[in-house]
Design an enzyme around this catalytic site. Structure first.
Site, PDB file in Angstrom:
ATOM      1  N   HIS A 167       0.946  -1.396   0.053  1.00  0.00           N
ATOM      2  CA  HIS A 167      -0.104   0.028   0.171  1.00  0.00           C
ATOM      3  C   HIS A 167       0.812   1.360  -0.066  1.00  0.00           C
ATOM      4  O   HIS A 167       0.629   2.137  -0.756  1.00  0.00           O
ATOM      5  CB  HIS A 167      -0.936  -0.106   1.443  1.00  0.00           C
ATOM      6  N   HIS A 221       1.255  -3.776   8.887  1.00  0.00           N
ATOM      7  CA  HIS A 221       2.435  -3.518   8.887  1.00  0.00           C
ATOM      8  C   HIS A 221       3.206  -2.802   9.922  1.00  0.00           C
ATOM      9  O   HIS A 221       2.507  -1.901  10.821  1.00  0.00           O
ATOM     10  CB  HIS A 221       2.715  -2.573   7.505  1.00  0.00           C
TER      11      HIS A 221
END
Length: 301
Positions: A167, A221
């Site tokens: 992303h 993440h």
């Protein structure tokens, strides 16, 4: 000599189209390679069952799903590029702008995915994906724990693809490319210092930053993952942009590079320091009879 839109120019335009066809084909193949790479199971690192950085909850609904990421960081930049080129009446600017954007994103997502399946880093929500046995409270003596102890495996393939953040790299690639394109068109580095340009350019930077931060908020993440993704995205955007546009510090930064197939009766005007020709869909041109043309031809020989 004939005007630019005369009958002698159509064959040259078709030669230009055909000369860039391999670029589009290669880029499409590159995207196809990304999907093939994504199917690989990949490496899964050993982990510590007492590592609290892996004990975050699994977010069923992401703040920025993949479809929204694509709209914000691919579709929006593409639309802005097309509208800007249309306002300037330059098909060539639209062609180069879109091709550079597609190239940048293709390179970025492919490289990011290669690193993901190779690094095999566990996501912060690994334990929730894995569902460790209740009796497993410590690692084997002098060892770490393998994913094979997990009681749930349907989410594990993606659970070991934390580094780097896809992303983040995609967002920073699309938004940084838009930043470069907009900065060039706004002539930001013209030594005149209009502050409104800086505020406008803050928008893509803020968008990329917020998307990257959202990945840590969803516990998809680690912070280092999104930082690495941002670096990859910025480099990918810069590389793709510079294939078709000059550096921002050059006086002609707002113009795309000339077609790789030169015309017989004209030379690029921006190389001579001329002004923009809004009627020229392929960038600025000047007849060879221009005073600067012979000098330019001799220099490049």
């Amino acid at each position: 000599m004939g005007g630019f839109r005369g009958g002698q120019q159509r064959p040259w335009r078709w030669r230009v189209f055909w000369s860039y066809l391999p670029d589009w084909v290669l880029t499409i193949v590159l995207w196809g390679a990304f999907y093939l790479v994504d199917r690989i199971d990949g490496y899964r690192r050993l982990f510590d069952v007492n590592d609290t950085s892996l004990a975050h909850p699994y977010a069923v609904k992401e703040r920025v799903p993949v479809w929204l990421l694509g709209v914000l960081c691919a579709v929006v930049p593409a639309v802005i590029i097309v509208l800007t080129a249309a306002a300037r009446r330059s098909f060539w600017d639209a062609h180069n702008g879109i091709l550079g954007l597609v190239l940048s994103l293709g390179l970025t997502v492919t490289f990011t995915d290669i690193l993901k399946i190779t690094a095999g880093r566990a996501r912060p929500d690994l334990f929730d994906r894995c569902q460790l046995p209740e009796t497993l409270t410590s690692n084997p003596t002098h060892q770490l724990t393998s994913w094979t102890v997990c009681t749930r495996t349907d989410l594990l393939k993606d659970g070991f693809r934390s580094f780097p953040s896809g992303h983040s790299s995609f967002a920073w690639c699309g938004m940084w490319y838009l930043f470069l394109y907009a900065a060039a068109k706004l002539k930001t580095y013209n030594n005149k210092g209009y502050t409104f340009k800086s505020w406008l350019l803050l928008a893509p930077i803020s968008c990329a930053s917020l998307i990257a931060i959202s990945r840590t908020m969803d516990y998809r993440h680690h912070p280092t993952d999104v930082i690495a993704g941002a670096v990859i995205g910025v480099l990918g955007a810069w590389w793709g942009y510079r294939q078709y546009y000059p550096a921002l510090i050059t006086p002609e930064s707002f113009e795309p590079f000339s077609p790789r197939i030169p015309r017989d009766d004209v030379l690029p005007l921006h190389n001579l320091g001329g002004s923009e020709n809004p009627n020229d869909g392929y960038g600025e041109t000047v007849p060879l009879s221009h005073p600067g043309a012979p000098h330019l031809r001799d220099t490049s020989a």
